[in-house]
Write a protein that holds these residues in place. Structure first.
Motif, short mmCIF file in Angstrom:
data_model
loop_
_atom_site.label_atom_id
_atom_site.label_comp_id
_atom_site.label_asym_id
_atom_site.label_seq_id
_atom_site.Cartn_x
_atom_site.Cartn_y
_atom_site.Cartn_z
N PRO A 173 3.21 10.68 0.69
CA PRO A 173 2.87 9.16 0.59
C PRO A 173 4.15 8.01 0.41
O PRO A 173 5.01 8.62 -0.19
CB PRO A 173 2.18 9.04 -0.64
N GLN A 174 4.13 7.01 1.33
CA GLN A 174 5.36 6.24 1.20
C GLN A 174 4.69 4.72 0.94
O GLN A 174 3.49 4.60 1.33
CB GLN A 174 6.08 6.37 2.78
N PHE A 175 5.64 4.12 0.34
CA PHE A 175 5.39 2.42 -0.04
C PHE A 175 5.50 1.73 1.40
O PHE A 175 6.83 1.53 1.94
CB PHE A 175 6.12 2.25 -1.12
N VAL A 176 4.54 0.74 1.80
CA VAL A 176 4.49 0.01 2.96
C VAL A 176 5.47 -1.36 2.77
O VAL A 176 4.85 -2.08 1.67
CB VAL A 176 3.24 -0.40 3.51
N THR A 177 6.61 -1.43 3.09
CA THR A 177 7.24 -2.59 3.17
C THR A 177 7.04 -3.87 4.09
O THR A 177 7.53 -5.07 3.84
CB THR A 177 8.57 -2.41 2.75
N ASP B 123 0.97 -1.22 -0.16
CA ASP B 123 -0.13 -0.02 0.05
C ASP B 123 0.83 0.99 -0.11
O ASP B 123 2.12 1.18 0.41
CB ASP B 123 -0.90 0.14 1.25
N PHE B 124 0.50 2.27 -0.46
CA PHE B 124 0.74 3.67 -0.38
C PHE B 124 -0.10 4.21 0.73
O PHE B 124 -1.07 4.47 0.47
CB PHE B 124 0.77 4.39 -1.57
N PRO C 131 -3.87 12.22 11.04
CA PRO C 131 -4.85 11.12 10.49
C PRO C 131 -3.86 10.08 9.51
O PRO C 131 -2.81 10.54 9.20
CB PRO C 131 -5.66 11.91 9.35
N LEU C 132 -4.39 9.19 9.38
CA LEU C 132 -3.79 7.87 8.43
C LEU C 132 -4.31 8.07 6.92
O LEU C 132 -5.83 7.72 7.34
CB LEU C 132 -3.50 6.58 9.20
N VAL C 133 -3.82 8.21 5.83
CA VAL C 133 -4.49 7.84 4.59
C VAL C 133 -3.88 6.80 3.89
O VAL C 133 -2.69 6.71 3.69
CB VAL C 133 -4.59 9.22 3.91
#
Length: 301
Positions: free
Chosen positions: A143-147, A129-130, A180-182
């Protein structure tokens, strides 16, 4: 009435998603098609007889079926090509999610964001997810890529830590910040065919009087994107259509909407990952989706 040759600088493309074949929606809302060249055209095949009659002349030539085709070059722009990407993928964008009021702590060395309460897993965060935390500052809120993900922490393996000495922006430490978390939207390959109407507007054929061409039942059959170092992200959309109308009256109830303020993406605003790890030393990348579709005809058409 005097006419002039059309120029690209005074030509624009607009589109709307159709709900039924061969028809426009009532009071269509036309969205701006951000493009750099290429508009729908009509071509006809040539049918040539192979009959031998004792001469060197061709015995019969006639025109065959009409084909409506379009290949439009683009510079990829945030949100502006989403409908067209979905049409090419035969799918629909999944809705993003926003979760309010997280107390979040950033560790730039471990490249993690940790929450004080609740669960990232319960909130729907997955590897791949981003996500973003808009309440954080600077690079941290991008926005960051979840690893990797656990209930209380997410890891951004592709992120970088800030290095002020080298002038490199990146993650910095923050503690117990309310944000918040998006969770970003996603688009996956599907099987839902979508038909697009494309309106070409010529603003300089007749001064002060726009002229319109309309292509209906266009299906996106290919999409190509090129990402390179120190370059804008470019690409193209290829369509095959069914109907084409030249020099039409603007459809009743038409309205126009579109954003020209958004800037195109560039190759320095992203990266390449494989198995959730950053791939180094990649200078360019080509992405192509080709559905291998082409126009076919019924007898008599």
């Amino acid at each position: 009435m005097a006419t002039n040759p059309a120029t690209g600088q005074a030509t624009s493309l607009w589109y709307c998603v159709q709900s039924a074949s061969g028809e426009l929606p009532a009071n269509p809302t036309w969205k701006r098609f951000r493009f750099t060249g290429g508009a729908p055209t009509v071509t006809r095949d040539t049918l040539e007889s192979a009959e031998l009659d004792g001469t060197a002349e061709r015995t019969a030539i006639r025109l065959g079926s009409f084909s409506v085709n379009s290949e439009s070059a683009i510079e990829l722009v945030h949100l502006q090509h989403d409908d067209l990407l979905a049409a090419c993928m035969q799918s629909t964008w999944s809705a993003g999610t926003t979760v309010a009021g997280l107390s979040s702590t950033v560790d730039p060395v471990a490249k993690t964001v940790t929450r004080a309460a609740g669960s990232f897993i319960t909130d729907g965060v997955k590897v791949g997810d981003f996500i973003s935390f808009p309440g954080l500052t600077g690079y941290n809120h991008r926005p960051q890529f979840v690893t990797a993900v656990t209930a209380t922490a997410v890891t951004f393996g592709a992120a970088i830590a800030k290095n002020a000495l080298a002038g490199i922006d990146g993650l910095v430490a923050e503690s117990a910040v309310s944000t918040p978390l998006v969770i970003g939207r996603q688009l996956k390959v599907g099987v839902a065919r979508k038909q697009i109407a494309i309106l070409t507007v010529y603003n300089d054929l007749v001064v002060g009087t726009p002229k319109y061409d309309l292509a209906l039942d266009c299906e996106c059959v290919a999409n190509q994107l090129s990402v390179g170092v120190n370059a804008l992200v470019t690409g193209s959309f290829t369509f095959v259509g069914k109907y084409f109308a030249h020099d039409i009256t603007l459809p009743a109830g038409s309205t126009f909407t579109g954003d020209t303020a958004q800037r195109p993406y560039s190759g320095i605003e992203g990266g390449t990952m494989y198995n959730n790890a950053v791939v180094a030393h990649v200078s360019s990348m080509e992405m192509t989706l080709d559905r291998g579709a082409e126009a076919v005809f019924d007898l008599g058409s």
